[in-house]
Design a protein around this motif. Structure first.
Motif, PDB file in Angstrom:
ATOM      1  N   ASP A 132      25.041  33.015  48.556  1.00  8.14           N
ATOM      2  CA  ASP A 132      24.482  32.662  47.250  1.00  8.14           C
ATOM      3  C   ASP A 132      23.670  33.799  46.631  1.00  8.14           C
ATOM      4  OD1 ASP A 132      25.567  30.094  47.354  1.00  8.14           O
ATOM      5  OD2 ASP A 132      23.853  29.341  48.506  1.00  8.14           O
ATOM      6  N   ASP A 133      23.874  35.013  47.126  1.00  4.89           N
ATOM      7  CA  ASP A 133      23.139  36.176  46.600  1.00  4.89           C
ATOM      8  C   ASP A 133      23.685  36.515  45.224  1.00  4.89           C
ATOM      9  OD1 ASP A 133      21.900  38.557  46.019  1.00  4.89           O
ATOM     10  OD2 ASP A 133      22.055  39.346  48.050  1.00  4.89           O
ATOM     11  N   SER A 134      23.050  35.971  44.188  1.00  6.14           N
ATOM     12  CA  SER A 134      23.553  36.132  42.822  1.00  6.14           C
ATOM     13  C   SER A 134      23.437  37.570  42.332  1.00  6.14           C
ATOM     14  CB  SER A 134      22.793  35.198  41.875  1.00  6.14           C
ATOM     15  OG  SER A 134      21.396  35.479  41.899  1.00  6.14           O
ATOM     16  N   ALA A 135      22.453  38.319  42.841  1.00  2.00           N
ATOM     17  CA  ALA A 135      22.271  39.700  42.388  1.00  2.00           C
ATOM     18  C   ALA A 135      23.457  40.569  42.786  1.00  2.00           C
ATOM     19  CB  ALA A 135      20.979  40.273  42.948  1.00  2.00           C
ATOM     20  N   VAL A 136      23.966  40.380  43.992  1.00  2.00           N
ATOM     21  CA  VAL A 136      25.129  41.150  44.460  1.00  2.00           C
ATOM     22  C   VAL A 136      26.339  40.851  43.603  1.00  2.00           C
ATOM     23  CG1 VAL A 136      26.756  41.455  46.373  1.00  2.00           C
ATOM     24  CG2 VAL A 136      24.296  41.345  46.826  1.00  2.00           C
ATOM     25  N   VAL A 137      26.559  39.576  43.336  1.00  4.17           N
ATOM     26  CA  VAL A 137      27.719  39.172  42.551  1.00  4.17           C
ATOM     27  C   VAL A 137      27.586  39.654  41.105  1.00  4.17           C
ATOM     28  CG1 VAL A 137      29.057  37.215  41.687  1.00  4.17           C
ATOM     29  CG2 VAL A 137      28.125  37.173  44.013  1.00  4.17           C
ATOM     30  N   ALA A 138      26.407  39.510  40.532  1.00  6.52           N
ATOM     31  CA  ALA A 138      26.199  39.952  39.148  1.00  6.52           C
ATOM     32  C   ALA A 138      26.426  41.447  39.011  1.00  6.52           C
ATOM     33  CB  ALA A 138      24.792  39.581  38.686  1.00  6.52           C
ATOM     34  N   SER A 139      25.955  42.226  39.977  1.00  2.00           N
ATOM     35  CA  SER A 139      26.163  43.668  39.957  1.00  2.00           C
ATOM     36  C   SER A 139      27.648  43.999  40.055  1.00  2.00           C
ATOM     37  CB  SER A 139      25.404  44.318  41.114  1.00  2.00           C
ATOM     38  OG  SER A 139      25.664  45.711  41.183  1.00  2.00           O
ATOM     39  N   ALA A 140      28.366  43.281  40.909  1.00  2.00           N
ATOM     40  CA  ALA A 140      29.805  43.510  41.068  1.00  2.00           C
ATOM     41  C   ALA A 140      30.549  43.229  39.776  1.00  2.00           C
ATOM     42  CB  ALA A 140      30.346  42.623  42.190  1.00  2.00           C
ATOM     43  N   VAL A 141      30.166  42.180  39.083  1.00  2.00           N
ATOM     44  CA  VAL A 141      30.821  41.839  37.817  1.00  2.00           C
ATOM     45  C   VAL A 141      30.598  42.925  36.773  1.00  2.00           C
ATOM     46  CG1 VAL A 141      30.701  40.258  35.843  1.00  2.00           C
ATOM     47  CG2 VAL A 141      30.878  39.352  38.173  1.00  2.00           C
ATOM     48  N   GLU A 142      29.365  43.429  36.672  1.00  2.00           N
ATOM     49  CA  GLU A 142      29.101  44.491  35.692  1.00  2.00           C
ATOM     50  C   GLU A 142      29.924  45.745  35.992  1.00  2.00           C
ATOM     51  OE1 GLU A 142      27.380  43.877  32.935  1.00  2.00           O
ATOM     52  OE2 GLU A 142      27.138  41.865  33.777  1.00  2.00           O
ATOM     53  N   GLU A 143      30.063  46.074  37.277  1.00  2.00           N
ATOM     54  CA  GLU A 143      30.840  47.246  37.647  1.00  2.00           C
ATOM     55  C   GLU A 143      32.324  47.040  37.351  1.00  2.00           C
ATOM     56  OE1 GLU A 143      31.938  51.017  39.569  1.00  2.00           O
ATOM     57  OE2 GLU A 143      30.563  50.187  38.070  1.00  2.00           O
ATOM     58  N   LEU A 144      32.845  45.859  37.594  1.00  2.00           N
ATOM     59  CA  LEU A 144      34.237  45.579  37.260  1.00  2.00           C
ATOM     60  C   LEU A 144      34.464  45.657  35.757  1.00  2.00           C
ATOM     61  CD1 LEU A 144      34.893  42.641  39.744  1.00  2.00           C
ATOM     62  CD2 LEU A 144      36.077  44.853  39.752  1.00  2.00           C
ATOM     63  N   LEU A 145      33.527  45.162  34.981  1.00  2.00           N
ATOM     64  CA  LEU A 145      33.634  45.261  33.524  1.00  2.00           C
ATOM     65  C   LEU A 145      33.656  46.718  33.071  1.00  2.00           C
ATOM     66  CD1 LEU A 145      31.165  42.389  32.611  1.00  2.00           C
ATOM     67  CD2 LEU A 145      33.573  42.458  31.937  1.00  2.00           C
ATOM     68  N   ARG A 146      32.795  47.526  33.671  1.00  2.00           N
ATOM     69  CA  ARG A 146      32.759  48.951  33.319  1.00  2.00           C
ATOM     70  C   ARG A 146      34.040  49.650  33.742  1.00  2.00           C
ATOM     71  NH1 ARG A 146      32.636  53.856  35.517  1.00  2.00           N
ATOM     72  NH2 ARG A 146      32.912  52.937  37.590  1.00  2.00           N
TER      73      ARG A 146
END
Length: 400
Positions: A266-280
């Protein structure tokens, strides 16, 4: 103007996640150079992150398709179905504010539990079916389609109709007649739904638009056009990011492991960071964001004259080494905030909080539910969307 290269966006088959080789920065020309379009016009191509951001925020830059020098996508392309997306202020702001409330971060966050249900239900259905399965048809497309249907108040049972017409509209090689027919069909469909909500309003976004029609803040045509924009934008972009992001991760086991095997599920920070990198890294807006100068603009040692077109290629700007270290590498640990996947300035994507939430739930859940997910074909057999305005894949065979 002789010697101007053609504007080509097709990516190299061996590097389908990377920008087209012809769009790479030309160190001699600098961050701005001319390119030639299908009609012989020669707009400015902008490749650097800082100058893309500056131009997107500049009021001397217009999104109106009828602005002199606007670099049209294809012959006969019109702004039908794009509502305020192709308008300038104050008209752009007048219409945009009619629908901004459901897309605030707080309102969108309240949808997280329901999005989790939708994602889990789609995965359960896919897992119960045959394998290999097409991740696009079985998961990537149904999830955002159902989410936007529930938000708008559109019956999901009609998904074949609106998905088919949406595909026609965003397909670069659709004829003018095909594109107009698709938009006419979608506009008529949304108009009927607006009429139903005028008679019997609910709590959905279309009901909010219907109330504004009843109070004469919007015409019924304006409300239907906004509905078309929300419906197309709400499922096409996110569906392509889900499929393309999954493919990118499956092709990079080391990065996939960071997401799949995170210490705390449930580590939302890891997932949120991954999403931003995929978007970039993926930057799925294809063919560039198009603009036209309405006054002279001095930038990067050049002068963009009033009446000249501008194309901002974010797949290149988001790989700018001046902003992102080692930008050609997918790095889920990277702080990728500041990317331009959603644009910038007054025209940045209104639905970005919802897209982020959906992608966070998808990538937090997909590899946890199916840790053995794998490609069921070779990369060179996957059909990429080189022919659309949104980049992605037409199908993605997977197994587990």
């Amino acid at each position: 103007m002789t010697g101007v290269p053609e504007f080509l966006t097709e990516r190299a088959p061996a590097s389908p996640f990377d920008p087209a080789p012809t769009l790479r920065p030309d160190h001699e020309a600098g961050p701005l150079r001319r390119v030639r379009l299908w009609d012989g016009s020669t707009p400015w191509l902008v490749t650097s992150h800082v100058h893309q951001r500056a131009l997107l925020a500049d009021p001397r830059v217009s999104t109106r398709i009828d602005s002199p020098g606007f670099p049209n996508f294809v012959e006969g392309f019109s702004d039908a179905g794009l509502s305020f997306l192709m308008m300038d202020d104050p008209e752009h702001n007048r219409l945009r504010r009619m629908v901004i409330s459901p897309f605030t971060v707080r309102r969108v966050e309240s949808m997280r539990a329901r999005v989790r249900e939708i994602v889990d239900e789609a995965l359960t259905t896919m897992l119960a079916g045959q394998k290999p399965a097409d991740l696009v048809e079985g998961f990537a497309l149904p999830v955002p389609s159902l989410v936007i249907c529930e938000l708008l108040g559109v019956p999901y049972v009609d998904h074949d109709f609106f998905q088919s017409n949406s595909r026609t509209f965003i397909h670069r090689e659709s004829s003018t007649e095909q594109r107009e027919s698709a938009i006419t069909a979608l506009a008529g469909y949304l108009d009927d739904l607006i009429g139903e909500r005028i008679a019997k309003p609910g709590e959905d976004l279309l009901s909010g638009l219907a109330k504004r029609v009843s109070s004469a803040e919007l015409t019924r045509t304006e409300a239907a056009e906004i509905g078309v924009l929300m419906l197309i934008g709400g499922h096409e972009t996110t569906a392509n990011m889900i499929a393309l992001g999954t493919l990118a991760l499956l092709r990079d086991p080391e990065q996939l492991a960071l997401l799949r095997d995170r210490e705390h599920p449930d580590d939302s920070a890891v997932v949120a960071s991954a999403v931003e990198e995929l978007l970039r890294y993926l930057s799925i807006v294809h063919n560039g964001r198009r603009r036209a100068a309405v006054a002279d603009i001095e930038i990067a040692g050049r002068t963009i004259r009033a009446g000249e077109g501008i194309i901002l290629v974010h797949e290149v700007g988001n790989r700018d080494p001046e902003v992102f270290a080692d930008p050609e590498r997918l790095d889920l640990r990277r702080d990728a905030h500041g990317h331009l996947a959603f644009g910038f300035g007054v025209h940045q994507c209104i639905g970005q909080p919802l897209a982020r939430l959906e992608l966070q739930v998808v990538f937090a859940t997909l590899f946890r539910r199916i840790p053995t997910l794998a490609l069921a074909t070779e990369l060179d057999r996957i059909p990429f969307k080189h022919d659309g305005f949104i980049y992605g894949v037409y199908e993605l065979p997977v197994t587990w």
